[in-house]
Design an enzyme around this catalytic site. Structure first.
Site, PDB file in Angstrom:
ATOM      1  N   ASP A  26     -18.366  72.600  16.606  1.00 30.65           N
ATOM      2  CA  ASP A  26     -17.480  73.286  17.533  1.00 30.65           C
ATOM      3  C   ASP A  26     -17.873  73.025  18.984  1.00 30.65           C
ATOM      4  O   ASP A  26     -17.005  72.869  19.843  1.00 30.65           O
ATOM      5  CB  ASP A  26     -17.481  74.795  17.260  1.00 30.65           C
ATOM      6  CG  ASP A  26     -16.571  75.137  16.092  1.00 30.65           C
ATOM      7  OD1 ASP A  26     -15.448  74.606  16.057  1.00 30.65           O
ATOM      8  OD2 ASP A  26     -16.990  75.898  15.211  1.00 30.65           O
TER       9      ASP A  26
ATOM     10  N   GLU B 105     -21.998  77.622  20.022  1.00 32.59           N
ATOM     11  CA  GLU B 105     -20.977  76.611  19.709  1.00 32.59           C
ATOM     12  C   GLU B 105     -19.815  76.650  20.697  1.00 32.59           C
ATOM     13  O   GLU B 105     -18.821  75.978  20.523  1.00 32.59           O
ATOM     14  CB  GLU B 105     -20.496  76.731  18.262  1.00 32.59           C
ATOM     15  CG  GLU B 105     -20.238  78.114  17.754  1.00 32.59           C
ATOM     16  CD  GLU B 105     -19.923  78.145  16.253  1.00 32.59           C
ATOM     17  OE1 GLU B 105     -19.853  77.096  15.606  1.00 32.59           O
ATOM     18  OE2 GLU B 105     -19.735  79.258  15.746  1.00 32.59           O
TER      19      GLU B 105
ATOM     20  N   ARG C 138     -11.448  68.927  16.439  1.00 30.35           N
ATOM     21  CA  ARG C 138     -12.303  68.279  15.431  1.00 30.35           C
ATOM     22  C   ARG C 138     -11.541  67.832  14.195  1.00 30.35           C
ATOM     23  O   ARG C 138     -12.063  67.082  13.377  1.00 30.35           O
ATOM     24  CB  ARG C 138     -13.459  69.219  15.047  1.00 30.35           C
ATOM     25  CG  ARG C 138     -13.016  70.509  14.428  1.00 30.35           C
ATOM     26  CD  ARG C 138     -14.141  71.536  14.385  1.00 30.35           C
ATOM     27  NE  ARG C 138     -14.899  71.497  13.160  1.00 30.35           N
ATOM     28  CZ  ARG C 138     -15.760  72.447  12.774  1.00 30.35           C
ATOM     29  NH1 ARG C 138     -16.001  73.487  13.565  1.00 30.35           N
ATOM     30  NH2 ARG C 138     -16.399  72.359  11.648  1.00 30.35           N
TER      31      ARG C 138
ATOM     32  N   HIS D 161     -13.410  71.063   8.304  1.00 30.42           N
ATOM     33  CA  HIS D 161     -14.037  71.709   7.150  1.00 30.42           C
ATOM     34  C   HIS D 161     -13.690  71.007   5.843  1.00 30.42           C
ATOM     35  O   HIS D 161     -14.436  71.101   4.874  1.00 30.42           O
ATOM     36  CB  HIS D 161     -13.719  73.206   7.130  1.00 30.42           C
ATOM     37  CG  HIS D 161     -14.514  73.942   8.169  1.00 30.42           C
ATOM     38  ND1 HIS D 161     -13.989  74.267   9.395  1.00 30.42           N
ATOM     39  CD2 HIS D 161     -15.810  74.333   8.187  1.00 30.42           C
ATOM     40  CE1 HIS D 161     -14.936  74.862  10.112  1.00 30.42           C
ATOM     41  NE2 HIS D 161     -16.048  74.909   9.413  1.00 30.42           N
TER      42      HIS D 161
HETATM   43  C1  PEP Z   1     -20.457  74.129  13.787  1.00 31.24           C
HETATM   44  O1  PEP Z   1     -19.448  74.450  14.429  1.00 31.24           O
HETATM   45  O2  PEP Z   1     -21.214  73.192  14.100  1.00 31.24           O
HETATM   46  C2  PEP Z   1     -20.809  74.859  12.569  1.00 31.24           C
HETATM   47  C3  PEP Z   1     -21.916  74.610  11.927  1.00 31.24           C
HETATM   48  O3  PEP Z   1     -19.892  75.765  12.085  1.00 31.24           O
HETATM   49  P1  PEP Z   1     -18.551  75.311  11.333  1.00 31.24           P
HETATM   50  O4  PEP Z   1     -18.636  73.829  11.068  1.00 31.24           O
HETATM   51  O5  PEP Z   1     -18.455  76.076  10.052  1.00 31.24           O
HETATM   52  O6  PEP Z   1     -17.497  75.667  12.311  1.00 31.24           O
HETATM   53 MG    MG Z   2     -18.548  76.354  14.043  1.00 31.18          MG
END
Ligand code: PEP
Ligand code: MG
Length: 591
Positions: free
Chosen positions: A465, A441, A475, A199
């Site tokens: 995810d 996800e 990630r 993030h």
């Molecule tokens: C994802 O997991 O692809 C998603 C869009 O949610 P986030 O990145 O906020 O976990």
């Molecule tokens: Mg996600």
């Protein structure tokens, strides 16, 4: 030039946010304390107690200084927060307990203080009284400060007090810190840890700040005041760039400026292939301030509103009313386009300082997202009601993160039905036809997508995810980034299964993970039948640029190849060659 590095030196990492910047480096020191118990000789005890008292005095001076600065620049109520810290610092019971531990156990002051304060924190966290529970957070903050002084860790730089533009360099940067970065002062940042879909990286792209992660040793070797060039296209940081390097980057800037012009021309054009297939191209946002960029880049509404950023970096949880005002504002600004509001996805690498969630061994596998909301019905209820109320003022949709199967989805839907019934009874308007979606996800969700499809109006594939859970590759961890492969056949099969299950029930399926904003991978997703792509506002132009050069038949062939190929590298290479050939100007990144 103040640093120890003489001549040009290149640090290589992972490119996570495009752009080039150059300027003075500011190194962030991270205050991580390694608390170890040391045995003291009996005659060393008085000296250790003095060391402890000295740390308390230094801490008091520092807090008073911060309090004075905050009072000058912010409201006095914000400065009052520090009164609680000062009171705790003078708490004789705590101080006496620390001294007793040093005396009796003949151990070092940092160990004694850490032990005593943690005992207090644990007690405070369990009391009924909300006010006292909140003091646990204060004591944790204070403990960090005292330990900083005992262990002589340099204070974390307060990013709100940067006075000139700089490139930040640190071991790590949390999403909550990144969310607070001021674009006027932070030209770019580089860290030693992190991944492309952490993030922190997502926020960098959203803020349009060039960034590199996974650059080994950079925070240890660079010094504040060094001069560097950061290349967010290729993932490098060049310290003391030579004239030749500067010249080459000057050429790159010219290429990028001419591409920028081409991209601006299509901002008001639709995302449609050469043979007329329309792709719904929408944007991801983290707060209401991002909507301006969504409109500027001509995205078709918002495909993912990550609401958790309303919950972090603040003293109290946002109320239903506060959330309603934000959601309504976003819906009104986007009207007639839609906004898909994702319900709270805290946990993993995003934490609320207010909720003080306990540390977990595997936060990404733990109490996160919908799991947390189902266990905290009051938090969930306030958000659902706010979203429903906002739906009266625009085109609002709602989706749940981290759905693992039918039971969770049924429970979440039941909460929504209950909130709808309440609002009806209260005669508060909302959109009775509000569409609800599930994020796909977790591999289990993709595998039961046929069952989930019966219970929602759409799917949004969270590939960030989905990839980490399918390939068991964190990630946010640069050490396993080589395993984090979007073109792994398992991922493509899960995406295909999800899309097919959606279409079989007559509902649509989109992708809102970072691969949707990658012009190398977007053609493959379209070939797999994905109906919607949702990406960071800054990625919209290049994805649209390539979509407008695609032929449906060609992307289908690309997907057919990918679905029968066994090698992730080969699939990626084919996607890359296809994209380079289709839209070469997007890929002239090398200086
Ligand atoms: C994802 O997991 O692809 C998603 C869009 O949610 P986030 O990145 O906020 O976990
Ligand atoms: Mg996600």
């Amino acid at each position: 030039m103040s640093g120890q590095i003489k001549g040009e030196k290149v640090y290589r990492g992972i490119a996570v946010s495009a752009g080039v910047c150059r300027g003075k480096v500011v190194v962030l020191h991270h205050a991580r304390h390694a608390i170890v118990r040391r045995e003291l000789a009996p005659d060393a005890v008085p000296q250790e107690i003095k060391r402890f008292e000295h740390a308390l005095v230094r801490t008091r001076q520092q807090i008073t200084e911060v309090q004075r600065r905050v009072a000058d620049t912010m409201s006095s109520s914000e400065a009052d927060i520090f009164d609680a810290h000062l009171l705790m610092l003078e708490d004789r019971v705590l101080i006496e307990e620390v001294i007793k531990i040093i005396h009796e156990q003949k151990c070092n002051a940092d160990y004694a203080f850490h032990t005593a304060s943690n005992r207090y924190i644990a007690v405070l966290e369990t009391v009924e009284d909300e006010y006292l529970r909140e003091r646990a957070a204060d004591l944790r903050d204070l403990t960090t400060r005292v330990l900083d002084n005992l262990l002589d860790v340099k204070q974390l730089l307060d990013l709100r007090h940067l006075t000139e533009p700089c490139i930040l360099v640190g071991h790590d940067l949390s999403p909550s810190t990144t969310a607070q970065l001021d674009r006027n002062f932070v030209l770019g940042f580089a860290t030693e840890v992190g991944g492309k879909t952490s993030h922190t990286a997502i926020l960098a792209r959203s803020l349009d700040i060039p960034a590199v992660v996974g650059a080994q040793n950079i925070s240890e070797e660079l010094e504040t005041g060094d001069y560097a060039l950061l290349d967010g296209y290729n993932g490098t940081v060049i310290v003391n760039p030579t004239d030749q390097t500067m010249f080459e980057y000057g050429q790159l800037a010219k290429i990028k400026a001419s591409l920028g012009e081409k991209l601006r021309e299509i901002q008001s054009q639709p995302a449609v292939t050469l043979d007329g297939k329309s792709i719904h191209l929408s944007a991801n946002i983290e707060d209401q301030f991002d909507v301006e960029a969504v409109l500027k880049h001509g995205a078709e509404g918002v495909g993912l509103f990550r609401t958790e950023f309303l919950f972090i970096n603040r003293e109290k949880l946002p109320t239903e009313e506060e959330q309603y005002l934000v959601y309504r504002q976003v819906a009104a600004m986007l009207k007639p386009q839609s906004v898909i509001i994702r319900t709270l996805d805290l946990g993993g690498d995003k934490f609320s300082s207010q909720l003080q969630l306990a540390q977990e061994m595997n936060p990404f596998l733990g109490w996160r997202a919908i799991r947390f909301c189902l266990a905290q019905p009051e938090v969930f209820r306030a958000q659902i009601r706010a979203i429903l109320r906002a739906s009266a003022d625009g085109c609002v949709k709602m989706m749940y993160p981290m759905i693992s199967g039918v039971d969770e989805l049924n429970q979440a839907n039941a909460h929504v039905e209950k909130c709808k019934a309440e609002l009806r009874a209260e005669k508060i308007p909302f959109d009775e036809k509000l569409e609800i979606g599930a994020m796909i996800e977790i591999p289990s969700a993709a595998l039961v997508a046929d069952a989930l499809a019966k219970r929602v109006n759409f799917f949004s594939i969270g590939s960030n995810d989905l990839i980490q859970y399918t390939l068991a590759a964190d990630r946010t961890n640069e050490k396993v980034s080589h395993l984090y492969e979007p073109t792994h056949p398992s991922i493509l099969r899960l995406i295909k299964m999800t899309v097919d299950a959606a279409h079989a029930r007559g509902i649509w399926a989109g992708v809102c993970g970072e691969i949707a904003g990658d012009p190398v991978l977007a053609p493959l997703l379209i070939g797999l039948g994905v109906d919607e792509l949702s990406a960071a506002p800054s990625a919209i132009d290049s994805v649209k640029y390539i979509i407008r050069r695609l032929k449906n038949e060609e992307v289908r062939q690309l997907a057919d190849f990918a679905l029968q190929c066994e090698s992730p590298t080969e699939i990626f290479a084919r996607c890359q060659a296809f994209a380079y050939q289709t839209a070469p100007s997007l890929f002239e990144n090398k200086a």
